[in-house]
Design an enzyme around this catalytic site. Structure first.
Site, PDB file in Angstrom:
ATOM      1  N   ASN A  28       0.826  -1.200   0.000  1.00  0.00           N
ATOM      2  CA  ASN A  28       0.000   0.000   0.000  1.00  0.00           C
ATOM      3  C   ASN A  28       0.870   1.264   0.000  1.00  0.00           C
ATOM      4  O   ASN A  28       0.924   1.988  -0.990  1.00  0.00           O
ATOM      5  CB  ASN A  28      -0.951  -0.013   1.203  1.00  0.00           C
ATOM      6  CG  ASN A  28      -1.958   1.123   1.151  1.00  0.00           C
ATOM      7  OD1 ASN A  28      -1.805   2.051   0.382  1.00  0.00           O
ATOM      8  ND2 ASN A  28      -2.971   1.038   1.966  1.00  0.00           N
ATOM      9  N   ASP A  29       1.589   1.492   1.090  1.00  0.00           N
ATOM     10  CA  ASP A  29       2.370   2.729   1.194  1.00  0.00           C
ATOM     11  C   ASP A  29       3.385   2.859   0.056  1.00  0.00           C
ATOM     12  O   ASP A  29       3.685   3.966  -0.380  1.00  0.00           O
ATOM     13  CB  ASP A  29       3.095   2.776   2.528  1.00  0.00           C
ATOM     14  CG  ASP A  29       2.118   2.965   3.683  1.00  0.00           C
ATOM     15  OD1 ASP A  29       1.009   3.463   3.428  1.00  0.00           O
ATOM     16  OD2 ASP A  29       2.461   2.601   4.814  1.00  0.00           O
ATOM     17  N   VAL A  30       3.914   1.719  -0.423  1.00  0.00           N
ATOM     18  CA  VAL A  30       4.985   1.791  -1.419  1.00  0.00           C
ATOM     19  C   VAL A  30       4.464   2.180  -2.803  1.00  0.00           C
ATOM     20  O   VAL A  30       5.250   2.365  -3.726  1.00  0.00           O
ATOM     21  CB  VAL A  30       5.766   0.457  -1.530  1.00  0.00           C
ATOM     22  CG1 VAL A  30       6.443   0.128  -0.216  1.00  0.00           C
ATOM     23  CG2 VAL A  30       4.874  -0.674  -1.981  1.00  0.00           C
ATOM     24  N   SER A  45       1.294   3.317   7.525  1.00  0.00           N
ATOM     25  CA  SER A  45       1.505   4.716   7.851  1.00  0.00           C
ATOM     26  C   SER A  45       0.190   5.376   8.230  1.00  0.00           C
ATOM     27  O   SER A  45       0.169   6.450   8.790  1.00  0.00           O
ATOM     28  CB  SER A  45       2.106   5.427   6.654  1.00  0.00           C
ATOM     29  OG  SER A  45       1.180   5.406   5.597  1.00  0.00           O
TER      30      SER A  45
END
Lengths: 98, 499
Positions: B425-427, B467
């Protein structure tokens, strides 16, 4: 060996480590950690010296048991670390060319 | 009894050891360097691992030949117990659980360092670290002032090295235990924030420094006991405030510490194999921590200070406005994948949790048979330790030349028909490039929005990554959300592909 020679070895080894580790491919970073784990168990040398000593007095007796305990811990790491690294590395395969 | 006498005399030999002993330890050190060198490519890595084993064998045999005659049976039993446990663990461990296994191994190195340090303190004679000159010159003065013979004098320099080795070892031990508990899910991955934790940590570190000073002066057992206890406490306190997403950095950092602990013991024992290894492992862990920090655009200090992820709810609250998104089914996904020319798969920790790597490879194989070009893209911080995703894919028989690093593949998304995001997700969050207020701002991410179609496998729309940041990719026109367990969803896609 005097302190300065030992320190020289240490500093040089840090530089060697720096360059060698940067050349490790990111795909193998997990095996890198596993194998560094195994080799840092070279501390077993100290453990063996303590375990092998048969000095006189209470201190030496305790020291021997501490040494044997450390031998057990370090050898878990040595055998476990190298075995798990070998297991991981065996899985990395190239594409089969047909 | 003759044997104990032989061992008794061993320390005399150590003052002038035969040259082959030093050569043997040096050879072990060099073999360890070659072991790491081998890891520069998968092809040479297996030979590298064997160099490592050879080095370790040389180090152990050399030590036993020079010291171990008297208590060989006990030592063999200890080696067999440890070796057996280690070997069985290594055979049984699931690849998904590698991070916690490595953390557990780190804790053992740390504890072993503490034990060896204490053993050296209690029996300095065996380690050849007695300060003979001081012993002889002090004897008279000491005897006249106190009326008693002086205690055995350990070389002051050895005292510093010993104290440092014990302190670093203890920090490694307790820190790794916490890391292990968090990674194994036996303890919440959420950061535990104590009030005034920085002040507490600094006071403890200063106290350790103070007691090391006192220990060198007095060689007192109370001092070294306090150093050990405080170091255990600080290791614990340093790791509890660090959240799950920062674990790759923590594991690498503890890897580094375990190396420095071994190096400190090497200084005490004047042993080249230990010093070289300690320096190698220490720099290896430090470099990995650096790579991980850089891949998250976080400074090492801020990771160590901890608390990342603690504000997850606060960040999510602002972005609660409902935005439209498209939900796709496995059949839709299968149809688009079959039509595609280039597919890039981006696996994340969610794939590991769902154990979806095997079925994912099956999907890729099916697509390849249809003539689709499939590649895998791995972010440096994907997973819970450096390189974790690569191992999982390798386990699922994905050839390593189909797996690419972030900087090598990021330019290819523009020509990519489907970016297939599974458990990451965050990446892939563009906020890292555009939104300065985002906690992940500055982190290098995959440019998935350039792909013609984005498929996003996610359990539900509520969770928003570690995050706690909302992800604009969910709401893009070309994005298809595949809401299900990763493994089930991929299985269904495979089924519809094979129809």
């Amino acid at each position: 060996m005097d302190f300065i020679s030992i320190l020289s070895i240490f500093v040089m080894a840090c530089f060697v480590g720096y360059y060698v580790v940067w050349s490790v491919t990111p795909a193998l970073h997990t095996p890198l950690m596993a194998v560094t784990n195994a080799i840092s168990s070279v501390i077993v040398v100290g453990a063996l010296i303590a375990a092998a000593a048969s000095g006189i007095g209470a201190g030496a007796g305790v020291s021997k048991w501490l040494g044997l305990g450390a031998v057990v811990l370090a050898s878990i790491n040595i055998f476990g670390g190298f075995a798990v690294t070998a297991r991981m590395l065996a899985m990395y395969k190239k594409k089969e060319r047909k | 009894m003759v044997l104990p006498l032989l061992a008794e005399g061993a320390h005399i030999l150590e003052i002038t050891p035969s040259p082959w002993v030093a050569f043997a330890y040096l050879a072990a050190g060099v073999l360890f360097i070659l072991a790491l060198r081998g890891l520069s490519s998968p092809g040479t890595s297996r030979a590298g691992n064997r160099y490592g084993m050879a080095g370790m064998t040389i180090a152990i045999v050399t030590t036993l030949l020079t010291h171990g005659i008297a208590s060989l049976p006990e030592i063999v039993v200890a080696l067999a117990i440890g070796g057996g446990i280690g070997f069985i663990t290594a055979r049984r461990i699931q690849m998904t659980d590698m991070p916690q296994l490595v953390a557990a191994f780190h804790s053992l190195v740390g504890l072993a360092a503490v034990l060896v340090g204490w053993a050296a303190y209690l029996n300095p004679d065996a380690f050849g670290i007695l300060d003979m000159a001081a012993y002889l010159t002090d004897t008279l003065a000491h005897a006249s002032s106190t009326g008693a013979p002086p205690p055995t004098q350990i070389h002051p320099q050895s005292l510093i090295e010993m104290a440092l080795g014990i302190a670093i070892g203890a920090i490694t031990f307790s820190g790794s235990v916490i890391a292990f508990l968090k990674l194994a899910g036996k303890m919440s991955g959420a950061p535990i924030i104590l009030p005034a934790r920085h002040a507490i940590n600094i006071v403890i570190l200063l106290a350790i420094a103070f007691f090391i000073f006192g220990f060198v002066m007095s060689q007192s057992m109370l001092d070294i006991a306090l150093i050990t206890a405080l170091a255990f406490i600080i290791g614990f306190l340093l790791i509890i405030p660090i959240g799950g997403a920062d674990m790759p950095v923590v594991v690498s950092m503890l890897n580094s510490y375990s190396g420095w602990a071994a190096a400190a013991m090497g200084f005490t024992l004047h042993n080249t194999a230990m010093i070289i290894t300690g320096a190698l492992v220490g720099s290896s862990g430090a470099i990995l921590s650096y790579i991980m920090c850089k891949a998250m655009n976080r400074s090492f200090i801020s990771v160590i200070a901890g608390g990342f992820g603690a504000t997850a709810d606060a960040g999510g609250g602002a972005a609660k406005e409902q935005r439209p998104w498209k939900r796709g089914s496995a059949e839709d996904a299968a149809f688009l994948l079959k039509e595609a020319e280039n597919v890039i798969i981006i696996p994340g920790y969610g794939m590991a949790v769902a154990q979806a790597q095997h079925v994912l490879r099956e999907m890729a194989d099916t697509l390849k048979k249809e003539g689709v070009n499939v590649k895998y893209a791995i972010h440096p911080v994907a997973g819970r330790m450096p390189g974790h995703m690569n191992v999982l894919l390798a386990e699922a028989n994905v050839p390593y030349d189909e797996v690419f690093e972030l900087e090598d593949i990021n330019g290819e998304f523009a020509q990519c028909d489907v970016a297939f995001i599974i458990g990451a997700n965050d990446v892939v969050n563009p906020a890292a490039r555009t939104d300065k207020s985002s906690p992940i701002y500055g982190m290098p991410v995959f440019d998935v929005e350039k792909a013609k179609t984005v498929m996003f496998i996610k359990r539900s729309m509520s969770g928003v990554g570690y995050s706690g940041v909302d992800n604009d990719v969910f709401y893009m026109d070309q994005t298809m959300m595949l809401l299900a367990d990763a493994k089930k969803m991929v299985e269904e896609i495979v089924k519809s592909l094979q129809h």
